[in-house]
Design a protein around this motif. Structure first.
Motif, PDB file in Angstrom:
ATOM      1  N   ARG A  32       0.828  -1.205   0.000  1.00 33.44           N
ATOM      2  CA  ARG A  32       0.000   0.000   0.000  1.00 33.44           C
ATOM      3  C   ARG A  32       0.862   1.254   0.000  1.00 33.44           C
ATOM      4  N   TYR A  33       1.976   1.206   0.706  1.00 35.34           N
ATOM      5  CA  TYR A  33       2.879   2.358   0.761  1.00 35.34           C
ATOM      6  C   TYR A  33       3.445   2.683  -0.622  1.00 35.34           C
ATOM      7  N   TRP A  34       3.964   1.663  -1.312  1.00 35.99           N
ATOM      8  CA  TRP A  34       4.545   1.897  -2.629  1.00 35.99           C
ATOM      9  C   TRP A  34       3.477   2.261  -3.652  1.00 35.99           C
ATOM     10  N   ALA A  35       2.278   1.704  -3.524  1.00 34.89           N
ATOM     11  CA  ALA A  35       1.194   2.075  -4.432  1.00 34.89           C
ATOM     12  C   ALA A  35       0.825   3.550  -4.255  1.00 34.89           C
ATOM     13  N   GLU A  36       0.851   4.029  -3.010  1.00 32.43           N
ATOM     14  CA  GLU A  36       0.521   5.429  -2.769  1.00 32.43           C
ATOM     15  C   GLU A  36       1.623   6.349  -3.289  1.00 32.43           C
ATOM     16  N   ILE A  37       2.884   5.957  -3.100  1.00 33.62           N
ATOM     17  CA  ILE A  37       3.993   6.751  -3.641  1.00 33.62           C
ATOM     18  C   ILE A  37       3.887   6.831  -5.159  1.00 33.62           C
ATOM     19  N   LEU A  38       3.633   5.685  -5.809  1.00 32.34           N
ATOM     20  CA  LEU A  38       3.500   5.664  -7.264  1.00 32.34           C
ATOM     21  C   LEU A  38       2.308   6.499  -7.717  1.00 32.34           C
ATOM     22  N   SER A  39       1.223   6.455  -6.969  1.00 32.31           N
ATOM     23  CA  SER A  39       0.046   7.254  -7.310  1.00 32.31           C
ATOM     24  C   SER A  39       0.360   8.743  -7.254  1.00 32.31           C
ATOM     25  N   LEU A  40       1.116   9.167  -6.247  1.00 35.06           N
ATOM     26  CA  LEU A  40       1.463  10.580  -6.121  1.00 35.06           C
ATOM     27  C   LEU A  40       2.364  11.036  -7.264  1.00 35.06           C
ATOM     28  N   VAL A  41       3.315  10.190  -7.668  1.00 35.29           N
ATOM     29  CA  VAL A  41       4.192  10.538  -8.791  1.00 35.29           C
ATOM     30  C   VAL A  41       3.383  10.658 -10.083  1.00 35.29           C
ATOM     31  N   ILE A  42       2.515   9.679 -10.325  1.00 35.14           N
ATOM     32  CA  ILE A  42       1.685   9.718 -11.533  1.00 35.14           C
ATOM     33  C   ILE A  42       0.758  10.930 -11.503  1.00 35.14           C
ATOM     34  N   SER A  83      -6.415  17.533  -6.416  1.00 25.19           N
ATOM     35  CA  SER A  83      -7.066  17.274  -5.131  1.00 25.19           C
ATOM     36  C   SER A  83      -6.498  16.018  -4.477  1.00 25.19           C
ATOM     37  N   TYR A  84      -6.285  14.989  -5.285  1.00 23.26           N
ATOM     38  CA  TYR A  84      -5.740  13.745  -4.745  1.00 23.26           C
ATOM     39  C   TYR A  84      -4.356  13.970  -4.147  1.00 23.26           C
ATOM     40  N   PHE A  85      -3.499  14.694  -4.863  1.00 24.09           N
ATOM     41  CA  PHE A  85      -2.144  14.933  -4.373  1.00 24.09           C
ATOM     42  C   PHE A  85      -2.159  15.758  -3.086  1.00 24.09           C
ATOM     43  N   VAL A  86      -2.932  16.835  -3.073  1.00 29.01           N
ATOM     44  CA  VAL A  86      -2.966  17.712  -1.896  1.00 29.01           C
ATOM     45  C   VAL A  86      -3.542  16.987  -0.683  1.00 29.01           C
ATOM     46  N   LEU A  87      -4.638  16.242  -0.873  1.00 29.26           N
ATOM     47  CA  LEU A  87      -5.267  15.554   0.252  1.00 29.26           C
ATOM     48  C   LEU A  87      -4.392  14.418   0.784  1.00 29.26           C
ATOM     49  N   CYS A  88      -3.700  13.721  -0.112  1.00 30.75           N
ATOM     50  CA  CYS A  88      -2.791  12.667   0.351  1.00 30.75           C
ATOM     51  C   CYS A  88      -1.631  13.252   1.149  1.00 30.75           C
ATOM     52  N   MET A  89      -1.066  14.340   0.665  1.00 28.88           N
ATOM     53  CA  MET A  89       0.032  14.974   1.399  1.00 28.88           C
ATOM     54  C   MET A  89      -0.464  15.531   2.722  1.00 28.88           C
ATOM     55  N   TRP A  90      -1.657  16.063   2.743  1.00 30.37           N
ATOM     56  CA  TRP A  90      -2.234  16.582   3.991  1.00 30.37           C
ATOM     57  C   TRP A  90      -2.433  15.445   4.988  1.00 30.37           C
ATOM     58  N   ARG A  91      -2.898  14.303   4.489  1.00 33.31           N
ATOM     59  CA  ARG A  91      -3.105  13.162   5.378  1.00 33.31           C
ATOM     60  C   ARG A  91      -1.783  12.601   5.904  1.00 33.31           C
ATOM     61  N   ILE A  92      -0.723  12.668   5.088  1.00 32.59           N
ATOM     62  CA  ILE A  92       0.558  12.081   5.473  1.00 32.59           C
ATOM     63  C   ILE A  92       1.316  12.976   6.445  1.00 32.59           C
TER      64      ILE A  92
END
Length: 320
Positions: A32-42, A83-92
């Motif tokens: 899940r960690y690597w999938a989220e990192i890859l999602s943020l890069v994409i 929105s996905y990038f900002v919300l993921c970074m906010w959550r992290i």
């Protein structure tokens, strides 16, 4: 009667089970960690690509009926990825209120995802009508259809999610009733309806391309629509399927991290499809991205105008 296993064997079995469960949990966390990192890069790459499309179609070219749809689709994809990038970074990295984060997640991602699906259905349906009724499409199509359709789709989704936000701040009791009953039902019906429309119209276009390819090369515009729909069916559709199955049966049929990754791929792929179809690999030298994008949309430049490309208003219709 079988003898009870010794205490030592039970303890050994429990230790092995705990270690296996811990290893599985650790493996799932790493995946899940690597999938989220890859999602943020994409998401970052796709945000840049959609921003380029927005700039070119919004300020560097004259808009045609079809380019209006592509402009709004790029806006929906950019909103989803940003929105996905900002919300993921906010959550992290941030100290957040879980309810507010969930509300923003649902509203921003839900709005942009469903507007994108609605626009794809509208694009595919209009191309289908141009194939089935070419004379009517060329002569009797209302002039501002594209602008009106895009405005209605944005307004419907904005009103729907705006009601959700208003209920949360004004009446939280009604908000939770709306959230757990009415919201999932409307989402499911809207998703099912648009998916059926998208499937029927896309199938019609596939048959049209199949028939026309035997006589001549199909127009880039048809290929653009079909490739965009294909990418959505492979990468964007799982997000809606997960929501629908969760509404009907209460469980995730696909890991949620995988659906987020695929959704980011779907929203990021469209600019690359446009520029790939618009490129002419046999030519030497680099062409302006504006010219490549116009060619992908089936628009031919008829003259220089100081950096702003122009296109013949009936070019797209003639390709139909």
């Amino acid at each position: 009667m079988a003898e009870s296993p010794p205490a030592e064997q039970l303890e050994s079995f429990l230790d092995t089970t705990v270690q296996t469960s811990t290893a599985e949990a650790a493996g799932e966390f790493i995946l899940r960690y690597w999938a989220e990192i890859l999602s943020l890069v994409i998401a970052l790459v796709g945000l840049v690509g959609n921003s380029i499309v927005l700039w070119l179609l919004g300020f560097r070219t004259r808009r045609s009926p079809f380019s209006v749809y592509i402009l709004n689709l790029a806006a929906a994809d950019a909103l989803f990825l940003g929105s996905y990038f900002v919300l993921c970074m906010w959550r992290i990295v941030g100290d957040f209120d879980f309810v507010i984060l969930m509300l923003l997640w649902l509203c921003l991602l839900g709005l942009s995802y469903r507007v994108g699906l609605s626009l794809l259905a509208a694009i595919s349906t209009e191309r289908c009508l141009s194939v089935l009724f070419p004379l009517w499409y060329r002569c009797h199509r209302p002039k501002h259809t594209s602008v009106a359709v895009c405005s209605i789709l944005w307004a419907l989704q904005g009103l729907f999610w705006g009601v959700l936000v208003a209920l949360y701040f004004l009446n939280k009791d009604q908000f939770y009733n709306y959230f757990y009953s009415f919201l999932p039902f409307v989402q499911f019906v809207w998703f099912l309806l648009l998916t059926c429309v998208l499937g029927v119209s896309s199938l019609t276009l596939v048959l049209r391309v199949q028939c026309s390819s035997q006589r001549r090369r199909p127009p880039r515009l048809y290929l653009l629509v079909l490739l965009t729909v294909l990418v959505f069916l492979l990468c964007g559709l799982p997000w809606g399927i997960v929501d629908a199955v969760r509404f009907l049966y209460g469980f995730y049929v696909i890991p949620f991290g995988l659906t987020r990754l695929l959704a980011c791929v779907n929203s990021s792929a469209n600019p690359f499809i446009y520029f790939f179809l618009g490129s002419q690999w046999c030519r030497r030298g680099r062409e302006p991205l504006r010219v490549v994008l116009q060619r992908a949309l089936g628009e031919e430049q008829v003259g220089g105008d100081g950096g702003r490309g122009t296109s013949h208003p009936n070019t797209v219709d003639k390709l139909s």
